[in-house]
Structure formats: C-alpha cells, structure tokens
Design an enzyme around this catalytic site. Structure first.
Site, mmCIF file in Angstrom:
data_model
loop_
_atom_site.group_PDB
_atom_site.id
_atom_site.type_symbol
_atom_site.label_atom_id
_atom_site.label_comp_id
_atom_site.label_asym_id
_atom_site.label_seq_id
_atom_site.Cartn_x
_atom_site.Cartn_y
_atom_site.Cartn_z
ATOM 1 N N CYS A 268 0.838 -1.214 0.000
ATOM 2 C CA CYS A 268 0.000 0.000 0.000
ATOM 3 C C CYS A 268 0.869 1.260 0.000
ATOM 4 O O CYS A 268 1.661 1.494 0.921
ATOM 5 C CB CYS A 268 -0.919 -0.025 1.217
ATOM 6 S SG CYS A 268 -1.710 1.542 1.598
ATOM 7 N N CYS B 200 0.239 3.597 2.941
ATOM 8 C CA CYS B 200 0.851 3.067 4.166
ATOM 9 C C CYS B 200 2.337 3.413 4.232
ATOM 10 O O CYS B 200 2.866 3.744 5.298
ATOM 11 C CB CYS B 200 0.671 1.554 4.233
ATOM 12 S SG CYS B 200 -1.044 1.000 4.154
#
Length: 425
Positions: free
Chosen positions: A75, A78
């Site tokens: 991600c 993230c």
C-alpha cells in the site's frame, strides 16, 4: 475377512478423552505451561511496535492506550504514513498519559484485520483500554499528536490552582481552541465538552487568583473564557449560563477564528457550522500590499455579524477552490456569500471592492445581502466564454477514465486486494 472395528463403548471413551485433554493441552501451550497468558512488555524507547496475531491481544491489555496502524506492505499510502508514525511515536510515548504506537500487517494477518472491520489500508484505530475507535483525522505527525492528545483527554478537566491552569494551557498546545470556566459549575458545560470533544479543550477552574483574572481579562464570575492560541484570539461569556442556546452559540462561534483563512483543513471545520460564509477572494492573501488592510476591515465586520462566518482566500494560494466561484482577475478583490454546498450569492452593485474606503464597501455588501439584492449562482458554473474550453477538458477526462477502466479490468490479483485508503491532509 472384514476390517476389525472398535466396539462402540471404546469409541465413546476415546471421544470423551479428546474433548477433555485437547483443550487443556492447547491452553497449556498458550499459557507457556503456567496456566496464565504471558505478559506483554511495552518498550520504553517510544518506537513503533510490530504486532501479529500472536501478541496483539496481550499488547492491547498491557497498553492502556494503543494506537494501531493496520497496513499492507504493497500500500502506497501506508508507506507514506510510516515515517509520520515513526516521528509521532516517541512524542506520544512521552505524554503524561502515554500512547503506544503499533502496526499490524493486516494483509498477512487477515483474521485479525477482519475482527476489527479493516476493509482498506491504512486503517488507524485507537484502543482505549481495549475499546477500539477508528481514527480518521490528520496523518501528519504534529497534527496526529495533537488529535490523539485531545481524544484521550477528559471531556472537561477540573483545575484546582493557578499552576494547574498554566499546565493545562501549556499541554493543550496550539492545535485547538480552549474554554476555561472560572467559577463555572462543571455540570453546565460537560454536555458541550463531550459534544465538541474533537474540536476544543474544556476545563473549569475551581480555585484561582486575581492574577488569572487580570491575565485573562475578566472582572467577574462566573465567566467562560475562550482562547484560540493559533489565531491569538480571546473572548469572554458572562452568561446567561442557564440558557443552553446562548451558551452553545458562544461555544460554537468560538470554535472558529473571527476571520477564517480558507484552506483544506479549515474548510473541513466549517462542516458542522450552520452559518453561511461571507468569503473575500483576493489575488494573493500573502504578498498583496492591500491584503492586511482588507482582512483587518473584514475582522471588524465579522465581530458585528456573528450570525455569519467570515473568511478569505487568495487565488494564488488555492486556485482550485476559487475557480469554482467563476471569478476573474479583473474583478478582484471581490466578495460572495457561500452556503458551503452548491450555491453562492453575489450582491448587485458590490461585485468588486475598489481601493479606498473598504469599510463602507463591506457594509454596503452586507446591507445588500440582508436586503436580498443578490444573484444566486451554482458552485462550479462557468461563464459562456469558457464552454468551449470546458468541453475539451471534459472530453480529455472521459478518455482518461476509459483508459483507466480498460487498464484495471485486466488486473487480476491487484483487484482482489482491499482498497487503499486515500487521505488528504
């Protein structure tokens, strides 16, 4: 010969043994042979902990306040969040009420993520003595710290001395407005402390000296002092305290500065305010030599018209926002009244603020608005001269969307992944 079979009585005995012995064996393994769950040790260095499905519950029990990032290694959001958490973690660990920061690879430990409803990455949750609450605020390290400090604070802090008042104000920082109730009964504001918990600090001072009265510029009690340290603003409410409408109006109006500098963060703050916005649009709200004078006059108008929110924005600072109001550079500075949704109004005869007596011009604008001499427009509308250009933009946009759809329709594994959670600070 047929295969030998066990007598039914033997089968029943074996099953009973399995039922009794296996759970005991499993519990013994989990407890490390001692019959009790192993205690999780919280490090004291303030680093971000990496948790898994084997130690997560123990960490929740050990840390009274645990802030968890449920992430996925692939991600992008993230990855950008990780350094912000690394920066915030030691600060949060050093608070008087420490907050431990941890992360869990919820793409790997899917059952753990599913248990807490994780359906996108990153998902941030604050566990307050085991009770999870999803966090959706800013992800920038400094704002993250301010927001979490606010979330774990009591709805209303009770202060017993001058030193306690000073410590409360210092610990609150610059991120939120403060309400200090001098001689105010806690029961009168506890409802608002809970209602506006995410937007302001609330306190009542039970014991204080005359020095505090001089410092906060009030001359009688009960008095509720509102302080907005970020904008260096202060106001005082002397009552009536038995009328909740007046008290809440004061609190709600004080959540915003007298004149709001429009940006992505402050526009979000307007969502819960029911007032319309008188918006001054400038070419540049920082370098224009007339901007300070205009904003000063706007501040005077705001103090006399508290039923409206007053704000300003520079085209150079936020063109994407200002272009939705279809203003031209030749018309700046100008003023509109915006409903914060789909409509705004211009006042006939006050389309542009001419250099000179700005105070009189703003007064005429407000008089015209209140008299209904306005033209309503839709946010995002464009003048006829721009229709051709807009048609080209729309065509390009549609082609781009088509290409993206074709691209993503060919994705296999990537489409099976939970969505990434975009977040704009």
């Amino acid at each position: 010969m047929g295969k030998p079979t066990l007598p039914p009585v033997v089968v029943v005995v074996v099953l009973l043994l399995l039922v009794v012995v296996l759970p005991a064996t499993t519990c013994g393994a989990d407890a490390g042979g001692g019959g009790e769950a192993e205690e999780f040790q919280i490090p004291r260095d303030g680093r971000v902990l990496e948790l898994d499905d084997g130690n997560f519950d123990a960490a929740v029990r050990a840390a009274g306040l645990l802030f968890v990032d449920f992430y996925a290694p692939w991600c992008g959001h993230c990855k950008r969040l990780a350094p912000q958490l690394d920066e915030a973690a030691p600060v949060l660990a050093g608070l008087s009420t420490p907050i431990v920061v941890a992360k869990v690879n919820a793409d790997k430990y899917k059952k753990l993520g599913s248990k807490y409803g994780v359906d996108g990455f990153p998902t941030l949750m604050l566990f307050d003595h085991g009770t999870p609450t999803e966090y959706t605020g800013s992800r920038k390290a400094d704002l993250l710290v301010e927001n979490l400090k606010k979330l774990v604070a009591p709805d209303v802090s009770v202060l017993e001395s001058d030193s306690a008042i000073k410590s409360f104000v210092e610990d609150a920082g610059m991120g939120f407005p403060l309400f200090l109730g001098f001689g105010v009964d806690e029961s009168l504001i506890v409802e608002y402390g809970a209602k506006y918990k995410n937007r302001a600090w609330f306190s009542v001072a039970k014991d204080f000296s005359e020095d505090m009265m001089v410092f906060y510029d009030f001359d009688k009690v009960p008095a509720l002092v509102s302080v907005n340290p970020k904008y260096r603003e202060q106001s005082i409410f002397y009552g009536p305290f038995d009328d909740g409408a007046f008290l809440e109006d004061f609190i709600r109006n004080s959540l915003l500065p007298l004149v709001v500098p429009m940006n992505r963060e402050t526009v979000k703050m307007l969502n819960d305010d029911g007032r319309k916005v008188v918006l001054m649009i400038l070419q540049d709200d920082e370098s224009d030599e007339n901007s300070p004078r205009l904003i000063k006059v706007l501040r005077s108008a705001a103090s006399a018209n508290r039923d409206l929110v007053f704000g300003y924005v520079g085209v150079n600072q936020w063109e994407e926002f200002t272009e939705t109001f279809d203003v031209k550079s030749s018309e700046l500075p100008t003023m509109i009244v915006w409903d914060k949704k789909e409509e705004y109004e211009i006042v006939e005869g006050s389309e542009r603020l001419e250099e000179g007596d700005y105070g009189s011009q703003i007064s005429r604008f407000l008089e015209g608005y209140r008299a209904g001499r306005t033209i309503k427009k839709k946010v995002g509308d464009r003048s006829p001269t721009l229709l051709g250009v807009n048609a080209v933009y729309i065509l390009v946009f549609l082609v781009a969307v088509l290409v993206l759809l074709m691209y993503f329709s060919g994705q296999g594994e990537e489409d099976q992944r939970p969505r990434q959670r975009a977040h704009e600070d």
